[in-house]
Scaffold this motif. Structure first.
Motif, mmCIF file in Angstrom:
data_model
loop_
_atom_site.group_PDB
_atom_site.id
_atom_site.type_symbol
_atom_site.label_atom_id
_atom_site.label_comp_id
_atom_site.label_asym_id
_atom_site.label_seq_id
_atom_site.Cartn_x
_atom_site.Cartn_y
_atom_site.Cartn_z
ATOM 1 N N SER A 24 -25.526 28.291 -32.507
ATOM 2 C CA SER A 24 -24.327 28.849 -31.871
ATOM 3 C C SER A 24 -24.589 30.268 -31.393
ATOM 4 O O SER A 24 -24.216 30.631 -30.277
ATOM 5 C CB SER A 24 -23.150 28.839 -32.851
ATOM 6 O OG SER A 24 -22.839 27.528 -33.251
ATOM 7 N N HIS A 78 -16.754 27.123 -34.321
ATOM 8 C CA HIS A 78 -17.970 26.745 -35.030
ATOM 9 C C HIS A 78 -17.924 27.262 -36.463
ATOM 10 O O HIS A 78 -18.409 26.589 -37.382
ATOM 11 C CB HIS A 78 -19.204 27.290 -34.309
ATOM 12 C CG HIS A 78 -19.369 26.759 -32.920
ATOM 13 N ND1 HIS A 78 -20.574 26.739 -32.274
ATOM 14 C CD2 HIS A 78 -18.477 26.232 -32.045
ATOM 15 C CE1 HIS A 78 -20.432 26.228 -31.063
ATOM 16 N NE2 HIS A 78 -19.157 25.925 -30.903
ATOM 17 N N GLN A 115 -21.752 20.039 -31.410
ATOM 18 C CA GLN A 115 -22.794 20.685 -30.608
ATOM 19 C C GLN A 115 -23.553 19.667 -29.754
ATOM 20 O O GLN A 115 -23.851 19.937 -28.589
ATOM 21 C CB GLN A 115 -23.766 21.452 -31.515
ATOM 22 C CG GLN A 115 -23.164 22.706 -32.110
ATOM 23 C CD GLN A 115 -24.121 23.432 -33.039
ATOM 24 O OE1 GLN A 115 -25.055 22.849 -33.584
ATOM 25 N NE2 GLN A 115 -23.883 24.723 -33.228
#
Length: 184
Positions: free
Chosen positions: A23, A34, A48
Motif C-alpha cells: 500500500s 487498507h 489489492q
C-alpha cells in the motif's frame, strides 16, 4: 459503533504487514481503508488483487472511474467517493466526468452514460439484469468482456464500500478536500 483499529505496518497482524508495505509503495501511505482491512489479511490481499485486476481490465481511465464512482455513489460510501475523486484527478480524468458522477448528473457522452446505467443495473438488480439492458450496453459499443469486467469492479467496491460503512473509516488527509455527501 464498533471501533475498528487503523493498523500501521508496525502494529498490523503479521500476515498484513507485507500487504501494507505494498500500500505504501502504491500510494505513498497506508490508506485508511487498507489500515482497517489489515485486521483480516485475506480481505486486504483480495482487495489489492481485485484493484490491480480492475486497473488491468479493458476499460480506459474514464471508464474505470465511471464504474468505481457509480458504485461508490450508489452505495453512499463517504470514504470511497472522495478517495476515487482524488484517484480520478491523478489519472487525469476530466473534471466534468468526475463532477457528474459525484452529483449524479448526466455524463458528457452517451457511451459513458451507458456504462454508468449498466453498472447501476448490475448493482441494483444484484446481477439479474434483463437481456434488453445488456443489449443496450452492447449496442453502446461495449463487449461481453466489459459486462463481466463490471462485475469485477463491483466485487472490489463491495469489499471497500461495505468495510467503510461498518468501520466508518476516516477520510485520508489528501482526500478531505473532496469530501462528499449523497444529495437528496
Amino acid at each position: 459503533m464498533t471501533d475498528f483499529t487503523l493498523y500501521t505496518a508496525d502494529n498490523a497482524p503479521q500476515d498484513s504487514k507485507p500487504l501494507l508495505g505494498k500500500s505504501v509503495e502504491a500510494f505513498g501511505m497506508v490508506p485508511g481503508l487498507h489500515a482497517v482491512m489489515a485486521e483480516a489479511p485475506g480481505l486486504l490481499e483480495g482487495y489489492q488483487v481485485l484493484h490491480q485486476l480492475f486497473l488491468d481490465s479493458s476499460f480506459d481511465d474514464e471508464e474505470t472511474t465511471v464504474v468505481w464512482q457509480a458504485i461508490n455513489v450508489e452505495h453512499n460510501c463517504h470514504y470511497c467517493v472522495p478517495a476515487h475523486t482524488g484517484i480520478a484527478k491523478s489519472m487525469k480524468v476530466d473534471d466534468g466526468i468526475i463532477e457528474a458522477l459525484r452529483n449524479e448528473t448526466p455524463l458528457p457522452t452517451e457511451r459513458l452514460e451507458a456504462l454508468r446505467t449498466f453498472t447501476l443495473a448490475v448493482v441494483r438488480e444484484r446481477g439479474f439484469v434483463d437481456d434488453a439492458t445488456v443489449q443496450t450496453f452492447l449496442d453502446a459499443g461495449y463487449t461481453k468482456r466489459n459486462v463481466l469486467e463490471v462485475i469485477l469492479g463491483l466485487s472490489q467496491k463491495v469489499m471497500s464500500n461495505y468495510t467503510n460503512h461498518l468501520a466508518e473509516t476516516p477520510i485520508d488527509e489528501p482526500f478531505k478536500k473532496f469530501e462528499w455527501h449523497k444529495q437528496g
